[in-house]
Scaffold this active site. Structure first.
Site, PDB file in Angstrom:
ATOM      1  N   THR A 134       1.081  -1.160  -0.045  1.00 10.99           N
ATOM      2  CA  THR A 134       0.196   0.021  -0.118  1.00 10.99           C
ATOM      3  C   THR A 134       0.734   1.119  -0.250  1.00 10.99           C
ATOM      4  O   THR A 134       2.092   1.104   0.044  1.00 10.99           O
ATOM      5  CB  THR A 134      -1.054   0.184   1.223  1.00 10.99           C
ATOM      6  OG1 THR A 134      -1.865  -0.960   0.736  1.00 10.99           O
ATOM      7  CG2 THR A 134      -1.596   1.239   0.788  1.00 10.99           C
ATOM      8  N   PHE A 146       1.406   5.303   0.549  1.00 15.37           N
ATOM      9  CA  PHE A 146       0.423   6.038   1.729  1.00 15.37           C
ATOM     10  C   PHE A 146       0.656   7.778   1.191  1.00 15.37           C
ATOM     11  O   PHE A 146       2.549   7.416   0.816  1.00 15.37           O
ATOM     12  CB  PHE A 146       0.917   6.285   2.697  1.00 15.37           C
ATOM     13  CG  PHE A 146       0.258   5.019   3.677  1.00 15.37           C
ATOM     14  CD1 PHE A 146      -1.166   4.474   4.086  1.00 15.37           C
ATOM     15  CD2 PHE A 146       0.970   3.256   3.103  1.00 15.37           C
ATOM     16  CE1 PHE A 146      -1.228   3.486   4.874  1.00 15.37           C
ATOM     17  CE2 PHE A 146       0.273   2.291   3.819  1.00 15.37           C
ATOM     18  CZ  PHE A 146      -0.732   2.341   5.113  1.00 15.37           C
TER      19      PHE A 146
END
Ligand code: PEP
Ligand code: MN
Length: 625
Positions: free
Chosen positions: A530, A532
């Site tokens: 992921t 960010f």
């Protein structure tokens, strides 16, 4: 021995326990572990353990099973973090120390210092007192060399590491350097160890050429027992029967050390291999094996180096190595941070401008979520992480000045973009100031002693169940209960108290709530990352600015998007992401989010922005970072 105190121990009981231990001649260290107070006591036992166990307030007493005491994991279950200025060795960010074997001149040290800093080193190394095999070889510049190191620090902002070879150098070292290195040949120079212990400065303790891990840890014990806890271990190869490399790098020392001690461990592949082309492969392996950092010899003109030229990397090779470990680190849950020093400086400046106090960063969910981890890995411990309950709340808190930063996920490599955050980036007038990518590993977590056979119910976020589908299909009977986030799921099983309950979450959530990982890595696809971004009202000063994010819309004309992309192509700007989102209230019209590998706001790209302006109806720079 370790005394575990009762949860409800009173202040009087504690001071009585301390007095008894001191009276018996014990050296004591106090620490807390999961809310309980532990007292480590070192000395010759005059009574058996029962005597101490009977003291009011003591829950249990266990002997320390190893010969090293202060260095043992039993004595100090949490990892030690050694601070050198803004740099933390032993945290979640990899620390790379680089520089020449020896300081040869001011010019040489500054030239190499500039190069290694540019490529991401956070500390500078260079010997001023060189322990050479031959008395006729270059012995180092002595104090003159230390002065040059201090200049490197002042000019480049890099903390400096150098070897101490005699207690007589202690005063000089105190004056000029940040970390004192005890070389391999001096690992068992006990007077020197006691001396660096008393100096109190961080110590980089190299493993001796033929020292066992236990002997090495006993040497660390000498430093610790003088009251200096700032010890970093450095494996630099041991002598074996193998002549193809200068030494044999003992990579297995990393997991062994991690198990035995709380002290950080770094790897020096330069002295371990003695050959330039072997340095990078071993450095990459060291990061994969869990090292906290690296120490690398780099020289801009190694053919003319006064020592260890053949094992010194050229600056460009060092740069390539840094890029490679940048990719490897997240696989093992760590980060290489190219903005490490500049970011710390910028956060400090920000603090000063706002009249001191902590800087704060908002993230979604509870402590222990992946968002929380992104927050702590991006900022280290310098910024306080603030849990929030929605993405919009994060944007509002940043905009309203309630927090300084927000950390929000933008995309996952398996499930795609988090559209809500793209929409919020458009809606709020905030800047992207940085990014961080985490590998998302899911674990099955239960109460201590829990077993997979007894589980009946599993808590987690619905998206996590999705990502672990293959594993869950093997356990059809389990009831899946959805939770707000992964950390909340772990909290639920802790509070519920049932051995039949489990949660799926990251390791950090298990650690924070003192639960146990019973099956590691249960996500279907291990390539689960992921990304960010960090948002703020204004950019950080001197950020790395390697990348830029833009939002724009074009009219609904044939070739309109192509026209904008052509501007980037013609200037050789690499586009790393293009995402379109519908514009609210304007059916079939789209806004584009673009990530570029360029500092688009630098003067050299002014014409690019001008051209883009002409070809778009709306254009905003979200940030260069
Ligand atoms: C050095 O770091 O330059 C050095 C001399 O290392 P070691 O003590 O590991 O040989
Ligand atoms: Mn060397």
């Amino acid at each position: 021995m370790i005394l575990v105190l009762q949860k409800e121990v009173t202040e009087e009981q504690k001071s009585h326990i301390r007095n008894v231990l001191r009276g018996e001649g014990y050296l004591i260290r106090e620490m807390s572990d999961g809310g309980r107070l532990l007292i480590g006591a070192i000395g010759k036992p005059g009574h058996d353990l029962d005597f101490f166990e009977r003291l009011p307030g003591v829950a249990s007493v266990t002997p320390i099973s190893t010969s090293f005491k202060l260095a043992s994991r039993e004595m100090h279950p949490k990892d030690t973090e050694v601070h050198v200025g803004d740099v933390v060795i032993g945290g979640e960010r990899i620390v790379v120390i680089a520089g020449p074997c020896a300081v040869e001149s001011r010019e040489q040290a500054l030239t190499i210092g500039r190069e290694v800093r540019k490529y991401g080193a956070v500390l500078f190394r260079g010997g001023a007192f060189k322990p050479r095999t031959s008395p006729y070889a270059f012995q180092g510049l002595g104090e003159e060399g230390l002065k040059i190191l201090a200049e490197v620090r002042d000019e480049l902002g890099l903390g400096v590491v150098t070897e101490i070879t005699s207690p007589a150098q202690a005063d000089m070292m105190m004056k000029y350097v940040d970390v004192v290195q005890v070389g391999a040949r001096n690992m068992q120079n006990f007077e020197l160890l006691k001396c660096v212990g008393r100096m109190g400065k961080p110590v980089l303790l190299k493993r001796g050429l033929s020292a066992t891990i236990e002997e090495w840890l006993m040497s660390a014990e000498y430093v610790l027992s003088e009251g200096n806890d700032h010890v970093v271990l450095c494996e630099r190869g041991i002598r074996t029967f193998e002549p193809y490399t200068r030494n044999t790098l003992d990579l297995s020392a990393i997991p062994v050390i991690k198990n035995l001690t709380h002290l950080p461990v770094i790897i020096d592949p330069s002295h371990a291999t003695g050959m330039r082309e072997k340095v990078s492969p071993m450095a990459r392996a060291a990061i994969a094996a869990g090292a906290d950092g690296l120490m690398i010899e780099v020289h801009h003109d190694p053919d003319r180096a006064l020592s260890d030229g053949p094992q010194s990397l050229y600056p460009k090779q060092f740069g390539q190595l840094m890029r490679n470990i940048y990719v490897i680190a997240p696989v093992v849950g760590k980060q290489v941070d190219f903005g490490y020093l500049d970011k710390a400086k910028a956060v400090k400046l920000m603090s000063a401008a706002r009249g001191g106090g902590d800087r704060r960063a908002a993230f979604l969910g509870e402590l222990g979520t992946f968002s929380h981890r992104a927050c702590t890995q991006y900022f280290g411990s310098e910024v306080r992480a603030m849990p929030m309950s929605s993405f919009r709340q994060i944007f509002d808190a940043v905009k309203g000045g309630e927090v300084d930063f927000g950390v929000v996920p933008l995309e996952n490599s398996l499930t795609g973009s988090i559209h809500e955050n793209y929409d919020l980036l458009l809606e709020y007038d905030l800047r992207i100031i940085g990014e961080i990518t985490l590998r998302i590993m899911h674990h099955l977590i239960a109460r201590p002693g829990g077993k997979i056979e007894t589980i009946k119910r599993v808590f987690s976020h619905p998206q996590v169940f999705e990502q672990c589908r293959q594993f869950l299909e093997q356990h059809q009977g389990w009831e899946l209960v959805s939770a707000k986030d992964t950390a909340t799921a772990v909290k639920r099983i802790k509070e519920g108290g049932l051995v039949s309950d489990a949660a799926i979450a990251g390791k950090q959530a298990a650690t924070i709530h003192e639960m146990e990982v019973i099956q590691e890595g249960i996500e279907t696809n291990p390539r689960n990352y992921t990304r960010f971004v960090v948002i703020a009202t204004a950019e950080l000063k001197n950020g790395p600015r390697r990348k830029s994010s833009l939002i724009y819309s074009t009219g609904n004309r044939p070739g309109a998007l192509y026209e904008t992309l052509k501007v980037f192509a013609e200037r050789g700007i690499n586009l790393v992401k293009l995402e379109s989102r519908p514009i609210h209230g304007k059916p079939w019209e789209y806004i584009f989010y673009v990530d570029l590998e360029a500092d688009i706001e630098s003067p050299s790209y002014k014409t690019v922005l001008d051209e883009l302006g002409k070809r778009t109806d709306y254009l905003r720079i979200l940030g260069s970072y």
